[in-house]
Design a protein around this motif. Sequence first.
Motif, PDB file in Angstrom:
ATOM      1  N   MET A 465       0.862  -1.185   0.000  1.00 54.31           N
ATOM      2  CA  MET A 465       0.000   0.000   0.000  1.00 54.31           C
ATOM      3  C   MET A 465       0.897   1.233   0.000  1.00 54.31           C
ATOM      4  O   MET A 465       2.028   1.207   0.504  1.00 54.31           O
ATOM      5  CB  MET A 465      -0.918   0.050   1.217  1.00 54.31           C
ATOM      6  N   SER A 466       0.408   2.327  -0.586  1.00 56.81           N
ATOM      7  CA  SER A 466       1.141   3.589  -0.632  1.00 56.81           C
ATOM      8  C   SER A 466       0.154   4.718  -0.377  1.00 56.81           C
ATOM      9  O   SER A 466      -0.934   4.744  -0.956  1.00 56.81           O
ATOM     10  CB  SER A 466       1.825   3.774  -1.990  1.00 56.81           C
ATOM     11  N   ILE A 467       0.521   5.650   0.513  1.00 54.34           N
ATOM     12  CA  ILE A 467      -0.383   6.720   0.915  1.00 54.34           C
ATOM     13  C   ILE A 467       0.433   7.959   1.252  1.00 54.34           C
ATOM     14  O   ILE A 467       1.583   7.859   1.706  1.00 54.34           O
ATOM     15  CB  ILE A 467      -1.239   6.281   2.137  1.00 54.34           C
ATOM     16  N   LYS A 468      -0.144   9.131   0.993  1.00 51.41           N
ATOM     17  CA  LYS A 468       0.499  10.371   1.394  1.00 51.41           C
ATOM     18  C   LYS A 468       0.408  10.528   2.908  1.00 51.41           C
ATOM     19  O   LYS A 468      -0.576  10.140   3.539  1.00 51.41           O
ATOM     20  CB  LYS A 468      -0.165  11.565   0.701  1.00 51.41           C
ATOM     21  N   LEU A 469       1.457  11.108   3.473  1.00 49.72           N
ATOM     22  CA  LEU A 469       1.512  11.260   4.927  1.00 49.72           C
ATOM     23  C   LEU A 469       0.357  12.117   5.439  1.00 49.72           C
ATOM     24  O   LEU A 469      -0.251  11.803   6.469  1.00 49.72           O
ATOM     25  CB  LEU A 469       2.856  11.878   5.334  1.00 49.72           C
ATOM     26  N   THR A 470       0.034  13.194   4.747  1.00 50.47           N
ATOM     27  CA  THR A 470      -1.061  14.053   5.191  1.00 50.47           C
ATOM     28  C   THR A 470      -2.392  13.310   5.181  1.00 50.47           C
ATOM     29  O   THR A 470      -3.227  13.504   6.073  1.00 50.47           O
ATOM     30  CB  THR A 470      -1.142  15.296   4.301  1.00 50.47           C
ATOM     31  N   ASP A 471      -2.609  12.440   4.176  1.00 53.41           N
ATOM     32  CA  ASP A 471      -3.851  11.668   4.128  1.00 53.41           C
ATOM     33  C   ASP A 471      -3.911  10.644   5.253  1.00 53.41           C
ATOM     34  O   ASP A 471      -4.975  10.382   5.811  1.00 53.41           O
ATOM     35  CB  ASP A 471      -3.984  10.966   2.774  1.00 53.41           C
ATOM     36  N   LEU A 472      -2.761  10.061   5.582  1.00 50.57           N
ATOM     37  CA  LEU A 472      -2.717   9.077   6.660  1.00 50.57           C
ATOM     38  C   LEU A 472      -3.046   9.730   8.004  1.00 50.57           C
ATOM     39  O   LEU A 472      -3.816   9.185   8.807  1.00 50.57           O
ATOM     40  CB  LEU A 472      -1.333   8.418   6.709  1.00 50.57           C
ATOM     41  N   ILE A 473      -2.475  10.910   8.252  1.00 54.76           N
ATOM     42  CA  ILE A 473      -2.742  11.607   9.513  1.00 54.76           C
ATOM     43  C   ILE A 473      -4.196  12.068   9.575  1.00 54.76           C
ATOM     44  O   ILE A 473      -4.865  11.944  10.598  1.00 54.76           O
ATOM     45  CB  ILE A 473      -1.781  12.800   9.671  1.00 54.76           C
ATOM     46  N   HIS A 474      -4.708  12.569   8.447  1.00 57.24           N
ATOM     47  CA  HIS A 474      -6.078  13.076   8.415  1.00 57.24           C
ATOM     48  C   HIS A 474      -7.083  11.944   8.581  1.00 57.24           C
ATOM     49  O   HIS A 474      -8.144  12.120   9.203  1.00 57.24           O
ATOM     50  CB  HIS A 474      -6.319  13.812   7.097  1.00 57.24           C
ATOM     51  N   ALA A 475      -6.789  10.759   8.007  1.00 56.89           N
ATOM     52  CA  ALA A 475      -7.722   9.637   8.115  1.00 56.89           C
ATOM     53  C   ALA A 475      -7.936   9.212   9.560  1.00 56.89           C
ATOM     54  O   ALA A 475      -9.044   8.886   9.976  1.00 56.89           O
ATOM     55  CB  ALA A 475      -7.206   8.460   7.284  1.00 56.89           C
ATOM     56  N   LYS A 476      -6.866   9.236  10.346  1.00 50.30           N
ATOM     57  CA  LYS A 476      -6.982   8.836  11.749  1.00 50.30           C
ATOM     58  C   LYS A 476      -7.621   9.937  12.583  1.00 50.30           C
ATOM     59  O   LYS A 476      -8.447   9.666  13.462  1.00 50.30           O
ATOM     60  CB  LYS A 476      -5.586   8.495  12.295  1.00 50.30           C
ATOM     61  N   ALA A 477      -7.261  11.205  12.304  1.00 47.98           N
ATOM     62  CA  ALA A 477      -7.730  12.300  13.138  1.00 47.98           C
ATOM     63  C   ALA A 477      -9.199  12.611  12.915  1.00 47.98           C
ATOM     64  O   ALA A 477      -9.939  12.846  13.868  1.00 47.98           O
ATOM     65  CB  ALA A 477      -6.885  13.549  12.878  1.00 47.98           C
ATOM     66  N   SER A 478      -9.648  12.622  11.655  1.00 48.20           N
ATOM     67  CA  SER A 478     -11.014  13.059  11.370  1.00 48.20           C
ATOM     68  C   SER A 478     -11.988  11.911  11.157  1.00 48.20           C
ATOM     69  O   SER A 478     -13.160  12.008  11.509  1.00 48.20           O
ATOM     70  CB  SER A 478     -11.012  13.961  10.129  1.00 48.20           C
ATOM     71  N   GLU A 479     -11.509  10.804  10.593  1.00 49.56           N
ATOM     72  CA  GLU A 479     -12.403   9.697  10.277  1.00 49.56           C
ATOM     73  C   GLU A 479     -12.238   8.512  11.205  1.00 49.56           C
ATOM     74  O   GLU A 479     -13.049   7.588  11.175  1.00 49.56           O
ATOM     75  CB  GLU A 479     -12.168   9.244   8.825  1.00 49.56           C
ATOM     76  N   GLY A 480     -11.187   8.502  12.024  1.00 51.08           N
ATOM     77  CA  GLY A 480     -10.933   7.354  12.891  1.00 51.08           C
ATOM     78  C   GLY A 480     -10.570   6.097  12.116  1.00 51.08           C
ATOM     79  O   GLY A 480     -10.796   4.985  12.589  1.00 51.08           O
ATOM     80  N   ARG A 481      -9.988   6.268  10.953  1.00 55.58           N
ATOM     81  CA  ARG A 481      -9.699   5.142  10.063  1.00 55.58           C
ATOM     82  C   ARG A 481      -8.223   4.801  10.123  1.00 55.58           C
ATOM     83  O   ARG A 481      -7.373   5.669   9.932  1.00 55.58           O
ATOM     84  CB  ARG A 481     -10.087   5.513   8.631  1.00 55.58           C
TER      85      ARG A 481
END
Length: 1280
Positions: A465-481
């Motif tokens: 899997m490959s993901i941008k760091l900002t998307d990874l941080i945002h997914a946990k902070a706002s979506e709990g994912r």
Amino acid sequence: MFLAEQFYGDWYHNAAVIVVAVFATHFLTRFGFGWGWLFIVLAFCNTYYTTSMTRMRRNARDDIQRELVKTRLASEHESAEWLNNFLERFWRIYEPVLSATIVSSVDQILSYNTPASLTRSAYRTSPSTDDDIVMMDWGLSFTPKDTSEMTQKQKDDQVNPKITLQLVDITFLEKPDIDFVLKPLGGDTFGLDIANLPGLSTFIREMTHATLGPMMYDPNIFTLNLEQMLSGKPLDAAIGVVQVVVRTARGIKGTKIGGGTPDPYVSLSINNRAELVRTKYKSNTYNPTWMETKYILVNSLHETLVLSLYDYNDHRKNTLMSSAQFDLAKLQEDSTQEDIVSPLLKDGKERGELRYDVNYFPVLEPEEGKEEVLDSTVGIVRLVLHQAKELDQSKSLSGDLNPFAKVYINQSSSSSFSSPCFKHTTSPVWEAPYEFLCTDKETATITVKVVDDRDFLKDPVIGYMSIKLTDLIHAKASEGRDWFPLSGCKQGKLRLSAEFKPLAMAGALHGSDQYKPPIGVVRLVIDKAVDVKNVEAALGGKSDPYVRVQVQNVTKARTEVINNNLNPVWDQIIYIPVHSLRENMLLECMDYQHLTRDRSLGFTELHVTDLAAESDDPRNPYESKGRQAVADPLRIDGGTHKGTLHYTAEFIPALALKNIKFDSHGNQVKQLTERQQHSDDEGIVTDGESSSSDEDIPKDVTIKGKRHTKHHHHQKVQSTDTTETTHTAASAGSSGSKSSPVSDSPVSATPPNGTNGTAEHGIEMNNEELLTHQSGIIVFHVISGQLPKKARVEVLLDDGYWPCFSTVKSRSTHAQWDYVGEGFVKEVDFGRVWLRLDDAESDEKDNIIAEWKGDAKSFLQATMVAPQTYTLTEQDEPEKAKATVVIEARYIPVPVKLEARESVNNQGILRIDLLDGREIRGVDRGGKSDPFAVFTLNGQKVFKSQTKKKTLTPEWNEQFEVSVPSRVGADFSVEVFDWNQIEQSKSLGSGRIDLADVEPFEAKEVLVNLSHTKHGEKGQIRLRLVFQPEIIAKSRKNTSTFSTAGRAMTTIGGLPINAGKGVFHGVAGVFKRDKDQDEDSPLAVPAELPQGQASQAAGLSDHMVAAHASFPSTENINAASTEPGSLRVTVLDVKDFTHTDVKPYATIRVGDKEYKTKHTGKTSTPEWNESFLFAASTLTPKLFFWIHDHKTLGKDKELAEGEVDIWRHIKPDSVSSRDIFVELRQAGQLRLRLEFDPSSNPSRSTPSIHADGNRTMSLSMPSPSRFSLRGRRPGAESDD
């Protein structure tokens, strides 16, 4: 079902030993074994017997002691007096250190509720509870501090000390006695304790002592960070980054094995643990030069950095030649340690010297009262590989997987981290943390491959899997994912989370490479607030409100402070630069506190999208939606509302310019990475392992975020893979496949101009064309500085009431900021730029140690071409250089149409010539009057004339000056009174003076008609007015108020010929006033004066006006003669007095002489104008005064008190006079006039003299007895 008690017990073990010994000896004898085997059996039995007897005695002793203390525990209390005794002794040692670190204020709630001392503590433990329950009875008694008989000053100065434990050091003073039982077979019932084997128990104990000895046996200590443990943060989390610049080594001693010159390189580690990073090797030299920069993640500054010098060998193990050490604790005092020279030691002998630099960049923590830190692009990323599940088994022929994960940063060809490998599972749980240094959060990507371990065969990739760091941080902070699907396989999920911790590194916050030009400004007219929250109600006062405007937690502008008012009216215009339609502005009403942190009174939000929209005009890509008048309720924490804020908002677009950027190439880490990319590979140290890189990984991002990403004008830059110091043994072992701990991953190419290749829209203008626009945004780039102490740079414009922005506080005297800030200037031709150095701990308070002031236009003309160095000096010692700051700037015009009250021509110094009067109304018996005139500006009395006796046509011919903050909005009036000796003065009429029609630099005579509410119009006053434009610098006082008239900062500079009507006479001479002031010009408060004291030339004005001049130094005071001279003290008046229904009089003391004035009528603005003569010299350094309320019956009440440092204001060796303004400790401002003549010596008793020259019968008090400290003041109960 269970064995009976007779089959297991001590008798069973003892009998078993006898039986085993008999049968063993019989067996050995029967089969012909020798005596040696018999001795072995006897040794086994002896070891068992010794161990059993030792254990039995210890258990018996513990049981007997436990039974003996049970009764005492149930009936007696164990005193804690030893704790108080320890604290009493320990406090004498710890108090000086604690006092040096206490901040200027303490939280108010805690200060009132914390008990004074623990006087008695007792506790007992009940022994009659179950084994898993501990029940304790505690008894505590406190002695609170009684404040009923304390003075207000004692209450304010009292401190309730607290001791906070952050670090705990643990050590064993002697080796502990360690006992253990190990039964690997048979369990607790039939198992044999292997500790009974001869020699094994001693061997295990010695190994345990050998392991724990270097960690926590005296004199070694083991440190526990309780603050970090209780905060819930991981114990292995990095707290910052240490930058090590390895420069050179000289005089290396040592040779290669087999002969030859060494090939040295430096290896870095913490406390001689695993190697973190290493430099390149230099061939055949005893004096190598590396000049390499390495970054190390650290989780504690209580350790030692070890720099080991090795000799590189191609085909055998590298040889340690010597090593140097650096204590990381030194970075707590100064985070920049440059040009360090450490000896290289081996076996206690010096083997050369190593030269290097060490810098520390800590992790930014949220400010008090805020949940988030400021946004940054540089920081430490903590990546946690939690687990995977439902992995694809089709990649394995047997259906069995041995999965582990590899982490790649920014499409690097080699992995940065590998998790532990778990055998025979499709749902591994790793929980493996990994931290690395990220140079650009917005462009960083993370790729994770899940690999099947095949031992000797090639390991296949199960999924990735490959993901941008900002998307990874945002997914946990706002979506709990935190679960993400794997690509390249049929099924599989990976649980991954990341935390970003910003670093306090130059360019990390508001750096030049992150700067985005503004699209315009929002013009806010802050009108008023109604019914705001009163946070001073408990103390009997009112809030001191002001409004601040924040964008992304950064304060952009603030209004003035209104003192003691719950319905403040500001009517102030401020300009806020905005950079996007998505920005939101927070308008927060605050209560100003001089000593403690300002408190919130409520807030409201304003969205830029409500004011602006996109446009098709290439010069102005955005347009305004019009002016909006708003009345928003002020929200308080908890969802409630209190008060309403009234304001008007309007968007004004800025010109779209090209090339609004600075010649900077990013932050320090990014610059280093780019240099490493272009460096050659010669000299790289390898350990002989395979250097083949991992197989290719996909370059595309497989997990895309659901939010709209920010647009930045720069390309992807690598995150430097930095080896951390907190790996566990498992993670360190699994990541050992890397060829070198130093990450040299490639960096994506960045265009030279720093853009993403798209065409930049806008218009081009040269510097001369830009500066023809009067209004605009000045963009400051604060690069670096050489400072006398750690401080922040504050940039102020025009009146300098609040800074338009300030940098972060430097971590060293060699400051590197790379900080970009903005400020709006209304008229660039007339504007001023202030650079101040502030070393206060809080960015909301001021402690100015140096400053520089200059014209805005000349400042821009210099800094728009190239970075300039400015020298900041102390106010009272301008010839002494204090600090240098390197700054460059850009200018973005904004076409703002200023109101008349916003122009510089609207503020300045007004000179008034009071000429004469005619047809004054006569009120005396003879038809005459004794007129004098009083001038009032905005409700404050600014001047009082002399009294002319028995006349209706007075001729004064007096002159005075006053600072006018707004010529258009000024409420300036004159009122004429008839002086009476016994009763109060009567009003003869008043008239308003219109200043709006007064042109700058043009003398204008005006005739003011006097009118009276009862007697109508009668009489005229003739005045001559001359207005000189100047910027009025407003200051915030200790009482959270400021002078309405303000103080003159300096004259404006660079006026054009066509600046306006009347602004062309005598300009050249006016604007040199700053540099050519004489000794009698008005003075500002020097930095060395005590707080609350200021002085200026005598008779200049009845309020404080500021300019630049020098004060007599302490050396001159010490060198002055001690012979007494005549000191005339004139008590003039008091302003801003909080008491209203009082009859105040003043008492003045110099040395052993004390005088008092007459008492006035009931008023809040008493005026005395009484003079007293004292004998004074350098032996009487202070003047003391008290203000009392006169009581006809009863004891006079003290209202206020204070003191004046006499020789800080006037010269002891020459004739001098000054007007002194003293802040009263309770409330208000007292104005005195000191006149000193060293050539005359006054008599012991001198009558009081009025300021207008009329003698009164106020006699001096008799001098006190030589046996008393001083005479008794009126209202005092006893002598002090």
